[in-house]
Write an enzyme that holds these catalytic residues in place. Structure first.
Site, mmCIF file in Angstrom:
data_model
loop_
_atom_site.group_PDB
_atom_site.id
_atom_site.type_symbol
_atom_site.label_atom_id
_atom_site.label_comp_id
_atom_site.label_asym_id
_atom_site.label_seq_id
_atom_site.Cartn_x
_atom_site.Cartn_y
_atom_site.Cartn_z
ATOM 1 N N ARG A 12 11.732 -5.835 4.806
ATOM 2 C CA ARG A 12 11.496 -4.388 4.651
ATOM 3 C C ARG A 12 12.424 -3.578 5.554
ATOM 4 O O ARG A 12 12.749 -3.970 6.654
ATOM 5 C CB ARG A 12 10.053 -4.041 5.018
ATOM 6 C CG ARG A 12 9.847 -2.506 5.067
ATOM 7 C CD ARG A 12 8.443 -2.091 5.175
ATOM 8 N NE ARG A 12 7.765 -2.686 6.298
ATOM 9 C CZ ARG A 12 6.437 -2.658 6.438
ATOM 10 N NH1 ARG A 12 5.695 -2.075 5.524
ATOM 11 N NH2 ARG A 12 5.871 -3.219 7.480
ATOM 12 N N ARG A 60 -0.539 -8.855 13.301
ATOM 13 C CA ARG A 60 -1.075 -7.891 12.325
ATOM 14 C C ARG A 60 -1.873 -8.603 11.236
ATOM 15 O O ARG A 60 -2.907 -8.103 10.785
ATOM 16 C CB ARG A 60 0.085 -7.089 11.696
ATOM 17 C CG ARG A 60 0.593 -6.004 12.643
ATOM 18 C CD ARG A 60 1.977 -5.537 12.275
ATOM 19 N NE ARG A 60 2.054 -4.945 10.956
ATOM 20 C CZ ARG A 60 3.174 -4.902 10.230
ATOM 21 N NH1 ARG A 60 4.287 -5.429 10.673
ATOM 22 N NH2 ARG A 60 3.161 -4.318 9.055
ATOM 23 N N LYS A 66 0.837 -1.217 0.000
ATOM 24 C CA LYS A 66 0.000 0.000 0.000
ATOM 25 C C LYS A 66 0.870 1.265 0.000
ATOM 26 O O LYS A 66 0.652 2.182 -0.784
ATOM 27 C CB LYS A 66 -0.925 0.025 1.240
ATOM 28 C CG LYS A 66 -1.839 -1.180 1.360
ATOM 29 C CD LYS A 66 -2.730 -1.113 2.585
ATOM 30 C CE LYS A 66 -2.001 -1.223 3.910
ATOM 31 N NZ LYS A 66 -1.341 -2.531 4.149
ATOM 32 N N ARG A 109 -9.820 0.929 8.329
ATOM 33 C CA ARG A 109 -9.364 -0.416 8.650
ATOM 34 C C ARG A 109 -10.404 -1.224 9.407
ATOM 35 O O ARG A 109 -10.168 -2.384 9.733
ATOM 36 C CB ARG A 109 -8.143 -0.285 9.540
ATOM 37 C CG ARG A 109 -6.882 -0.815 8.935
ATOM 38 C CD ARG A 109 -5.793 -0.400 9.855
ATOM 39 N NE ARG A 109 -4.662 -1.219 9.787
ATOM 40 C CZ ARG A 109 -3.551 -0.837 9.167
ATOM 41 N NH1 ARG A 109 -3.486 0.296 8.521
ATOM 42 N NH2 ARG A 109 -2.512 -1.608 9.212
ATOM 43 N N ARG A 115 11.240 -1.655 11.112
ATOM 44 C CA ARG A 115 10.147 -1.145 11.950
ATOM 45 C C ARG A 115 9.964 -1.996 13.205
ATOM 46 O O ARG A 115 10.165 -3.202 13.159
ATOM 47 C CB ARG A 115 8.838 -1.134 11.142
ATOM 48 C CG ARG A 115 8.529 0.203 10.530
ATOM 49 C CD ARG A 115 7.392 0.188 9.559
ATOM 50 N NE ARG A 115 6.163 -0.488 9.963
ATOM 51 C CZ ARG A 115 5.071 -0.523 9.223
ATOM 52 N NH1 ARG A 115 5.048 0.093 8.050
ATOM 53 N NH2 ARG A 115 3.992 -1.156 9.625
HETATM 54 P P1 AP5 Z 1 4.859 -1.613 1.888
HETATM 55 O O1 AP5 Z 1 4.583 -0.717 0.728
HETATM 56 O O2 AP5 Z 1 5.572 -1.049 3.072
HETATM 57 O O3 AP5 Z 1 3.534 -2.405 2.323
HETATM 58 P P2 AP5 Z 1 2.265 -1.904 3.127
HETATM 59 O O4 AP5 Z 1 1.075 -2.590 2.541
HETATM 60 O O5 AP5 Z 1 2.238 -0.416 3.175
HETATM 61 O O6 AP5 Z 1 2.588 -2.566 4.515
HETATM 62 P P3 AP5 Z 1 2.500 -2.008 5.988
HETATM 63 O O7 AP5 Z 1 3.178 -3.045 6.848
HETATM 64 O O8 AP5 Z 1 2.992 -0.605 6.114
HETATM 65 O O9 AP5 Z 1 0.997 -2.058 6.254
HETATM 66 P P4 AP5 Z 1 0.344 -2.130 7.599
HETATM 67 O O10 AP5 Z 1 -1.054 -1.994 7.170
HETATM 68 O O11 AP5 Z 1 0.636 -3.330 8.421
HETATM 69 O O12 AP5 Z 1 1.036 -0.948 8.436
HETATM 70 P P5 AP5 Z 1 0.614 0.544 8.722
HETATM 71 O O13 AP5 Z 1 1.828 1.350 8.695
HETATM 72 O O14 AP5 Z 1 -0.547 0.954 7.892
HETATM 73 O O15 AP5 Z 1 5.687 -2.848 1.307
HETATM 74 C C1 AP5 Z 1 6.206 -3.861 2.152
HETATM 75 C C2 AP5 Z 1 7.596 -4.279 1.662
HETATM 76 O O16 AP5 Z 1 7.475 -4.897 0.386
HETATM 77 C C3 AP5 Z 1 8.594 -3.121 1.470
HETATM 78 O O17 AP5 Z 1 9.871 -3.559 1.826
HETATM 79 C C4 AP5 Z 1 8.530 -2.815 -0.037
HETATM 80 O O18 AP5 Z 1 9.750 -2.274 -0.530
HETATM 81 C C5 AP5 Z 1 8.249 -4.204 -0.586
HETATM 82 N N1 AP5 Z 1 7.424 -4.163 -1.808
HETATM 83 C C6 AP5 Z 1 6.288 -3.448 -1.989
HETATM 84 N N2 AP5 Z 1 5.785 -3.671 -3.213
HETATM 85 C C7 AP5 Z 1 6.655 -4.567 -3.812
HETATM 86 C C8 AP5 Z 1 6.679 -5.182 -5.085
HETATM 87 N N3 AP5 Z 1 5.736 -4.942 -6.006
HETATM 88 N N4 AP5 Z 1 7.680 -6.041 -5.366
HETATM 89 C C9 AP5 Z 1 8.642 -6.314 -4.448
HETATM 90 N N5 AP5 Z 1 8.688 -5.729 -3.217
HETATM 91 C C10 AP5 Z 1 7.689 -4.879 -2.909
HETATM 92 O O19 AP5 Z 1 0.058 0.430 10.225
HETATM 93 C C11 AP5 Z 1 0.936 0.131 11.303
HETATM 94 C C12 AP5 Z 1 0.124 0.066 12.609
HETATM 95 O O20 AP5 Z 1 -0.475 1.349 12.881
HETATM 96 C C13 AP5 Z 1 -1.061 -0.923 12.624
HETATM 97 O O21 AP5 Z 1 -0.663 -2.231 12.958
HETATM 98 C C14 AP5 Z 1 -1.957 -0.270 13.696
HETATM 99 O O22 AP5 Z 1 -1.493 -0.548 14.987
HETATM 100 C C15 AP5 Z 1 -1.783 1.215 13.436
HETATM 101 N N6 AP5 Z 1 -2.773 1.762 12.471
HETATM 102 C C16 AP5 Z 1 -2.496 2.299 11.243
HETATM 103 N N7 AP5 Z 1 -3.627 2.691 10.640
HETATM 104 C C17 AP5 Z 1 -4.649 2.395 11.489
HETATM 105 C C18 AP5 Z 1 -6.054 2.551 11.410
HETATM 106 N N8 AP5 Z 1 -6.648 3.095 10.339
HETATM 107 N N9 AP5 Z 1 -6.797 2.112 12.460
HETATM 108 C C19 AP5 Z 1 -6.225 1.583 13.565
HETATM 109 N N10 AP5 Z 1 -4.882 1.400 13.697
HETATM 110 C C20 AP5 Z 1 -4.094 1.801 12.664
#
Ligand code: AP5
Length: 216
Positions: free
Chosen positions: A127, A173, A13, A88, A162
């Site tokens: 990552r 997660r 994402k 979410r 992270r």
């Molecule tokens: P990346 O782009 O970082 O993936 P992502 O889907 O953004 O993954 P996240 O882990 O950031 O999502 P998340 O939903 O768990 O975390 P968030 O920060 O939102 O890609 C991942 C890896 O793959 C990278 O190394 C990248 O380089 C690689 N990659 C990507 N695309 C690729 C491709 N095509 N080919 C090869 N490699 C590739 O949330 C964190 C925490 O915050 C949550 O657990 C929760 O506690 C809290 N939180 C956030 N939002 C909310 C909400 N709305 N409500 C409640 N709690 C929330």
């Protein structure tokens, strides 16, 4: 564009959102990035969110909606926004629907990034993320490495793993995603906004999304 990116942790994402910002001035709004900055700054929000994030649980809906109600009304969102990691839960989606109506806006599309579990597990363990809270560029030791001495290619800050990319937090997660977030796929299907993309190529995903937006 005004879109939502749905998908499991590691689905890409954040990576896709950053690429999409290059198209029409739409901004990436990542609740994860906002919360990580708050934790790093030690703000009240950060103190409240830290434990949930480290355990891989969701931060309470009320706290998230407080952030998003003001964030989406900031001037840089006028050209459009790419929501990364929000909504979410069903209550967050309902609250967003109400907010969008109040602001007299319209969502263009909800994109479901459907990536196999073994791919997301591999991506999360490899990552790395820029430690600068204002940058948070995403790297990967396999597919997008930082500089040879572990620095961010954009801002020069150290690139780190992270806190929630531990095996235990990743397992939690993914379970949280399946229980609380996956039901949004059906929710947005019923709203007539859903587009599921199964490609694992970020460029292909971006082309699919921009073509779908242009076709609207
Ligand atoms: P990346 O782009 O970082 O993936 P992502 O889907 O953004 O993954 P996240 O882990 O950031 O999502 P998340 O939903 O768990 O975390 P968030 O920060 O939102 O890609 C991942 C890896 O793959 C990278 O190394 C990248 O380089 C690689 N990659 C990507 N695309 C690729 C491709 N095509 N080919 C090869 N490699 C590739 O949330 C964190 C925490 O915050 C949550 O657990 C929760 O506690 C809290 N939180 C956030 N939002 C909310 C909400 N709305 N409500 C409640 N709690 C929330």
């Amino acid at each position: 564009m005004r879109i939502i990116l749905l998908g499991a942790p590691g689905a890409g994402k954040g990576t896709v959102a950053k690429l999409l910002t290059e198209f029409d001035g739409s901004v990436q709004v990542s609740t994860g990035d906002i919360l990580r900055s708050a934790v790093k700054a030690g703000s009240e929000l950060g103190k409240k969110a830290k434990g949930y994030m480290e355990r891989g649980e969701l931060v309470p809906d009320g706290l998230i909606m407080e952030i998003m109600e003001s964030r989406l009304q900031e001037p840089d969102c006028k050209k459009g926004f790419i929501l990364d990691g929000f909504p979410r839960t069903i209550p967050q989606a309902e609250a967003l629907k109400k907010l969008v109506q109040e602001l007299k806006l319209k969502l263009d599309l909800v994109v479901n990034l459907d990536v196999p579990k073994e791919v997301v597990l591999d991506r999360l363990t490899t990552r790395r993320t820029c430690s600068n809270p204002d940058c948070q560029e995403i790297y990967n030791v396999k597919s997008k490495p930082p500089t040879a001495d572990g620095k961010c290619k954009k801002c020069g800050w150290k690139v780190v793993q992270r806190d929630d990319d531990t095996e235990e937090a990743i397992t939690q997660r993914l379970a949280t995603y399946n229980e609380k977030t996956a039901p949004l796929i059906d929710y947005y299907k019923k709203e007539g906004l859903l587009k599921t993309i199964t490609s694992t190529s970020s460029q292909e995903i971006v082309s699919n999304i921009t073509a779908a937006i242009k076709g609207k």
